[in-house]
Design a protein around this motif. Structure first.
Motif, mmCIF file in Angstrom:
data_model
loop_
_atom_site.group_PDB
_atom_site.id
_atom_site.type_symbol
_atom_site.label_atom_id
_atom_site.label_comp_id
_atom_site.label_asym_id
_atom_site.label_seq_id
_atom_site.Cartn_x
_atom_site.Cartn_y
_atom_site.Cartn_z
ATOM 1 N N PHE A 47 0.849 -1.194 0.000
ATOM 2 C CA PHE A 47 0.000 0.000 0.000
ATOM 3 C C PHE A 47 0.879 1.237 0.000
ATOM 4 N N ASN A 48 0.582 2.174 -0.872
ATOM 5 C CA ASN A 48 1.345 3.420 -0.953
ATOM 6 C C ASN A 48 2.856 3.210 -0.948
ATOM 7 N N LYS A 72 4.658 0.993 0.183
ATOM 8 C CA LYS A 72 5.259 0.292 1.323
ATOM 9 C C LYS A 72 4.741 -1.130 1.330
ATOM 10 N N ALA A 73 5.625 -2.062 1.562
ATOM 11 C CA ALA A 73 5.206 -3.457 1.676
ATOM 12 C C ALA A 73 5.526 -3.932 3.083
#
Lengths: 226, 300
Positions: free
Chosen positions: A198-199, A201-202
């Motif tokens: 998400f966004n 970032k993992a």
């Protein structure tokens, strides 16, 4: 085992860089069965390509151990002008099989894919379901330590889904997998870890339930803004 | 946003032996049950991979070449012969049977043998990357492999075509080259092949990025055959013409091949080393360009 060390990945777009991953560090252990969650366009497929080693990160390092399959699913890895059989042979060739091994493997692939006369027709004449079947059959013919599955079951029919689930069950003893799916029930059943993208970032969570919770929270947060 | 956490494999209760893969800055050890490869093993695995991928692509290219139309492969094999017959006929019509004491057919044919090697570097070798883009989704297949596979296939086909050309001339007209210096012929072929690979890789890279590159090059190389001394003797040209054309490396290569095959005298500005250096330079540049763009090519 796949380890991402400060990995960043972006695409150049006319309106600046589009970040898929921004400084991500995580380790997927040997025997993890990871379910990957993320909204459309978050870069799940790109992440799968990075895991498989098809694509390379812009920054950072990826350490892999054990053999890792190519991203199975939407079947981009097959050549439209080649027949199903030739595509199967090609995959055997690049895995370095000998001629006799190739023969038996191709017969096995034909049986598993079960697409009838289409096996000897160019892949461009296939429906998307048939493509997925063939791609899955090809990947199943080899023993990878880790399978990378990108929305594979989205296109298959019921019979094929049952068949692939059965085949996978056999492999699960020895192999791990990383799976992208929007079918949360399916992930809940099969996975023991969750990864939320998400966004840019993992984050890897040690249980799939936790990951699903976090993911749904993100989605709820995102909604009112729009 | 929470930062990604480092999950250690040993936290998940993996039984049995573990191998340490790397130690991070924060003293976290990354371990796996899979044994990491030593550099020597990695090199060996890389070579095996390269070999099997090239073979796989080679077979694939051959099959598509054959499968698309049987006429396609016949055309490749007969192209030098047909080109030779057409051009020689023009010479024969204006009643010139020999050029530099060599039969017109042999003289023109030998020119096409070298010229077409380089020509393959403009089409179809560079298109290899694009036409195999789906296969680049396999982790082992790299863009450069597609160029190599196509190069090997094209050179093979061209070799058969060249032998066919000389053989048909011998059968039908009973003429054949005397080959006073066969080594020079092989040198010319080898340098031409190197030049072809360099051009092919370079155009392959930039042709994949910018569609107009391929088109522009194809338009500008239309008169290449005329400017390469394929269909006439360089010795028949005035000095200024020769000087201008000697920028073209193919001119030197063809001259060298004819010298080796028939013992003809090379032209005054002949310098095979120029062609050698230029070929090495282009090949070097193309490898650098590939190395710099190797990941961008996969994304295309």
């Amino acid at each position: 085992m796949i380890h991402l060390e400060h990995v960043s990945k972006y695409y150049a777009t006319p309106s600046g860089r589009h970040w898929v991953l921004n400084d991500v560090t995580l380790t997927i252990p040997d025997e993890a069965r990871v379910g990957v969650l993320g909204p459309n366009g978050a870069g799940k497929s790109t992440l799968m390509r990075l895991f498989a080693g098809v694509d390379a990160p812009n920054k950072g390092k990826i350490i892999r151990a054990g053999s890792i399959s190519w991203p199975m699913g939407l079947a981009k890895s097959m050549h439209g002008s080649l027949t199903g059989k030739e595509n199967a042979r090609f995959a055997c060739h690049i895995q370095g099989l000998t001629r006799d091994e190739i023969k038996t493997t191709v017969v096995g692939i034909q049986k598993f894919a079960d697409i009838g006369k289409y096996f000897n027709m160019p892949v461009r004449t296939y429906s998307s379901g048939m493509r997925a079947r063939l791609n899955f059959a090809i990947a199943m013919a080899f023993d990878f330590d880790c399978y990378i599955i990108d929305e594979l079951t989205a296109v298959g029919d019921k019979i094929f889904r049952q068949k692939s689930a059965a085949a996978f069950h056999g492999k699960r003893e020895k192999s791990s997998f990383i799976k992208v799916s929007h079918n949360i029930n399916e992930l809940k059943k099969e996975c023991n870890m969750g990864l939320v993208l998400f966004n840019a970032k993992a984050v890897l969570y040690p249980s799939i339930e936790e990951a699903i919770e976090v993911y749904e929270e993100y989605l709820n947060e995102d909604k009112p803004k729009k | 946003m929470t930062l990604a956490r480092v999950t250690n494999a040993s936290n998940y209760g993996i039984m049995g032996k573990c191998f340490s893969l790397a130690v991070l800055k924060n003293h976290v050890t990354i371990s796996s049950k899979f044994k990491p490869l030593t550099p020597a093993q990695e090199l060996k695995a890389g070579f095996t991979r390269f070999q099997s991928v090239i073979w796989a692509l080679y077979f694939k290219e051959f099959k598509i070449r054959l499968g698309k139309s049987k006429t396609g492969i016949i055309w490749v094999l007969l192209e030098p012969v047909i080109a030779m017959v057409v051009i020689s006929t023009i010479w024969l019509i204006i009643r010139r049977k020999t050029i530099e004491n060599v039969h017109v057919m042999l003289y023109i044919g030998s020119g096409f043998i070298i010229y077409l090697i380089v020509r393959r570097g403009i089409t179809p070798i560079p298109q290899g990357i694009k036409s195999n883009s789906s296969l680049l989704n396999y982790p082992g297949v790299k863009p450069i492999d597609t160029i190599f596979a196509r190069f090997i296939l094209e050179m093979w086909l061209h070799m058969i075509a060249s032998i066919l050309l000389f053989a048909s001339l011998f059968w039908i007209l009973g003429i054949h080259p005397t080959f006073p210096d066969p080594l020079l012929c092989f040198q010319a072929i080898g340098i031409a092949a190197m030049l072809s690979l360099g051009i092919g890789l370079l155009l392959g890279i930039y042709g994949t990025f910018y569609e107009s590159v391929g088109k522009t090059v194809r338009v500008f190389t239309q008169p290449l055959m005329i400017m390469s001394g394929v269909i006439y003797s360089m010795n028949d040209l005035p000095q200024r013409g020769r000087e201008a054309l000697s920028w073209n490396p193919i001119v030197h290569l063809i001259s060298a091949f004819r010298q080796g095959a028939f013992g003809t005298k090379p032209f005054a500005e002949y310098d095979l080393l120029y062609a050698v250096y230029l070929s090495i330079f282009i090949l070097g540049i193309s490898f650098i360009a590939y190395y710099a763009n190797r990941f961008r090519l996969i994304q295309k």
